[in-house]
Write an enzyme that holds these catalytic residues in place. Structure first.
Site, PDB file in Angstrom:
ATOM      1  N   GLU A 122       0.856  -1.197   0.000  1.00 57.73           N
ATOM      2  CA  GLU A 122       0.000   0.000   0.000  1.00 57.73           C
ATOM      3  C   GLU A 122       0.885   1.238   0.000  1.00 57.73           C
ATOM      4  OE1 GLU A 122      -3.706   2.437   1.964  1.00 57.73           O
ATOM      5  OE2 GLU A 122      -2.567   1.145   3.292  1.00 57.73           O
ATOM      6  N   ASP A 140       4.728   5.170   3.662  1.00 61.92           N
ATOM      7  CA  ASP A 140       4.284   6.569   3.661  1.00 61.92           C
ATOM      8  C   ASP A 140       5.492   7.447   3.944  1.00 61.92           C
ATOM      9  OD1 ASP A 140       2.814   9.118   4.334  1.00 61.92           O
ATOM     10  OD2 ASP A 140       1.116   7.768   4.052  1.00 61.92           O
ATOM     11  N   ASP A 145      -2.894  12.252  -2.493  1.00 65.37           N
ATOM     12  CA  ASP A 145      -3.058  13.711  -2.519  1.00 65.37           C
ATOM     13  C   ASP A 145      -3.600  14.127  -3.887  1.00 65.37           C
ATOM     14  OD1 ASP A 145      -2.033  13.932   0.070  1.00 65.37           O
ATOM     15  OD2 ASP A 145      -0.009  13.689  -0.720  1.00 65.37           O
ATOM     16  N   LYS A 184      -5.649  21.741  -8.202  1.00 70.76           N
ATOM     17  CA  LYS A 184      -5.421  22.851  -9.136  1.00 70.76           C
ATOM     18  C   LYS A 184      -4.793  22.323 -10.422  1.00 70.76           C
ATOM     19  CE  LYS A 184      -4.910  26.529  -5.801  1.00 70.76           C
ATOM     20  NZ  LYS A 184      -3.933  27.191  -4.947  1.00 70.76           N
TER      21      LYS A 184
HETATM   22  C1  SAM Z   1      -4.583  12.129   1.512  1.00 72.23           C
HETATM   23  S1  SAM Z   1      -3.598  11.045   2.476  1.00 72.23           S
HETATM   24  C2  SAM Z   1      -4.503   9.508   2.371  1.00 72.23           C
HETATM   25  C3  SAM Z   1      -4.077   8.520   3.394  1.00 72.23           C
HETATM   26  C4  SAM Z   1      -4.770   7.159   3.330  1.00 72.23           C
HETATM   27  N1  SAM Z   1      -4.390   6.444   2.130  1.00 72.23           N
HETATM   28  C5  SAM Z   1      -6.253   7.294   3.413  1.00 72.23           C
HETATM   29  O1  SAM Z   1      -6.922   7.079   2.393  1.00 72.23           O
HETATM   30  O2  SAM Z   1      -6.754   7.588   4.505  1.00 72.23           O
HETATM   31  C6  SAM Z   1      -2.239  10.713   1.342  1.00 72.23           C
HETATM   32  C7  SAM Z   1      -1.083  10.010   2.015  1.00 72.23           C
HETATM   33  O3  SAM Z   1      -0.110   9.694   1.019  1.00 72.23           O
HETATM   34  C8  SAM Z   1       1.183  10.015   1.512  1.00 72.23           C
HETATM   35  N2  SAM Z   1       2.016  10.293   0.332  1.00 72.23           N
HETATM   36  C9  SAM Z   1       1.861  11.306  -0.543  1.00 72.23           C
HETATM   37  N3  SAM Z   1       2.774  11.230  -1.515  1.00 72.23           N
HETATM   38  C10 SAM Z   1       3.522  10.128  -1.247  1.00 72.23           C
HETATM   39  C11 SAM Z   1       4.628   9.524  -1.888  1.00 72.23           C
HETATM   40  N4  SAM Z   1       5.127  10.038  -3.004  1.00 72.23           N
HETATM   41  N5  SAM Z   1       5.157   8.405  -1.350  1.00 72.23           N
HETATM   42  C12 SAM Z   1       4.646   7.880  -0.199  1.00 72.23           C
HETATM   43  N6  SAM Z   1       3.597   8.423   0.456  1.00 72.23           N
HETATM   44  C13 SAM Z   1       3.044   9.526  -0.060  1.00 72.23           C
HETATM   45  C14 SAM Z   1       0.964  11.226   2.410  1.00 72.23           C
HETATM   46  O4  SAM Z   1       1.994  11.386   3.358  1.00 72.23           O
HETATM   47  C15 SAM Z   1      -0.357  10.873   3.060  1.00 72.23           C
HETATM   48  O5  SAM Z   1      -0.202  10.116   4.236  1.00 72.23           O
END
Ligand code: SAM
Length: 230
Positions: free
Chosen positions: A38, A63, A113, A117
Site C-alpha cells: 500500500e 508513507d 493527494d 489545481k
Molecule cells: C490524503 S492522504 C490519504 C491517506 C490514506 N491512504 C487514506 O486514504 O486515509 C495521502 C497520504 O499519502 C502520503 N504520500 C503522498 N505522496 C507520497 C509519496 N510520493 N510516497 C509515499 N507516500 C506519499 C501522504 O503522506 C499521506 O499520508
C-alpha cells in the site's frame, strides 16, 4: 509549521536506514507468502483491516509521513497483526530501490493527494511516469487498486490504465463507485460520511511479456514532504 518527528520503536517499522538492510522481503516476514504494497498508508485504517482479512499474505505499507507510520505501527501492535511491515519511504524511490521485479501481487493507492489545481496536476502520484514503476514491480495477474473521492483524478487513472498495454479492468467497468469487500481508509470514510461519492479503479495485469528495467528515480525527484494527513 513543521511537525515534530516521532521516534518509532515498533518492530514492524523500517526507517529509511533500516530498509537499506533488506535484501529480500520474504526473509523479513520469515515466509514466502504473496507480497502486497500500500502506497500512502496514512494512519493505517485500510492496511490493518486488509491484512487482518488476509493472514496468508504479506503487506508493506509505506508513507513519507512519519506520524502516519507511527499510527499504523500502533494499530498493528494494538490489534496483534503481524503480517504488515511499515516503511517510511517515498513511493517512487521505494519501488525502484527496494522492490524486486515482478515481486508484488497487489498495489493499493487510496485517496492519494489530489492536487486539484490544474497547474499542480503533474504532481499527482499516479501518472504516465508512474506506470513504468508499476510494470517493473507487479507480477503477471497482479492487481492494481486505486481509490479517490476526486472524480477527475479517478477518471484519469482509469483512462491511463485502459490505454496502457498489458492491463485490463478486473470488473465490467474501468471506473466503479463501489468495490465489494474493499476496506475503508480514513479518507474514504471521511468522504463517505460527508455524503460524497467514492471512485475505484481495479485493473489486473494480464501478462509480463517484456522484461522491464527499473526506472531511474534520482535524488532530484520532487517529493512534497510537507504533505500530510492530520
Ligand atoms: C490524503 S492522504 C490519504 C491517506 C490514506 N491512504 C487514506 O486514504 O486515509 C495521502 C497520504 O499519502 C502520503 N504520500 C503522498 N505522496 C507520497 C509519496 N510520493 N510516497 C509515499 N507516500 C506519499 C501522504 O503522506 C499521506 O499520508
Amino acid at each position: 509549521m513543521t511537525q515534530r518527528m516521532i521516534l518509532i520503536n515498533s518492530p514492524f517499522f523500517f526507517s529509511e536506514e533500516r530498509v537499506k538492510t533488506v535484501a529480500d522481503w520474504s526473509e523479513v516476514f520469515g515466509n514466502s507468502a504473496p507480497l502486497s504494497l500500500e502506497i500512502g498508508c496514512g494512519t493505517g485504517h485500510f492496511i490493518v483491516e486488509r491484512a487482518r482479512r488476509n493472514p496468508h499474505r504479506n503487506y508493506l505499507a509505506i508513507d513519507i509521513f512519519n506520524r502516519g507510520c507511527h499510527k499504523t505501527c500502533r494499530k498493528l501492535e494494538d490489534e496483534g497483526i503481524s503480517n504488515v511491515r511499515v516503511v517510511r519511504a517515498e513511493a517512487r524511490h521505494f519501488l525502484s530501490h527496494h522492490i524486486r521485479p515482478a515481486s508484488l501481487g497487489e498495489i493499493f493507492i487510496n485517496c492519494p493527494d489530489p492536487w486539484p489545481k490544474k497547474r499542480h496536476r503533474r504532481r499527482r502520484l499516479v501518472s504516465a511516469e508512474f506506470l513504468p514503476l508499476m510494470d517493473f514491480a507487479l507480477r503477471a495477474d497482479g492487481d492494481f487498486y486505486f481509490s479517490s473521492d476526486v472524480a477527475d483524478y479517478a477518471r484519469d487513472v482509469a483512462h491511463l490504465l485502459s490505454e496502457h498495454p498489458g492491463y485490463g479492468p478486473a470488473h465490467a467497468a474501468p471506473l466503479l463507485n463501489e468495490l465489494p469487500d474493499y476496506p475503508r481508509s480514513k479518507y474514504m470514510l471521511r468522504s463517505l460520511e460527508q455524503g460524497g461519492p467514492m471512485y475505484f479503479v481495479h485493473f489486473r495485469r494480464q501478462a509480463r511479456n517484456v522484461e522491464v528495467a527499473p526506472p531511474l528515480v534520482g535524488p532530484g525527484f520532487r517529493v512534497n514532504w510537507a504533505t500530510s494527513c492530520p
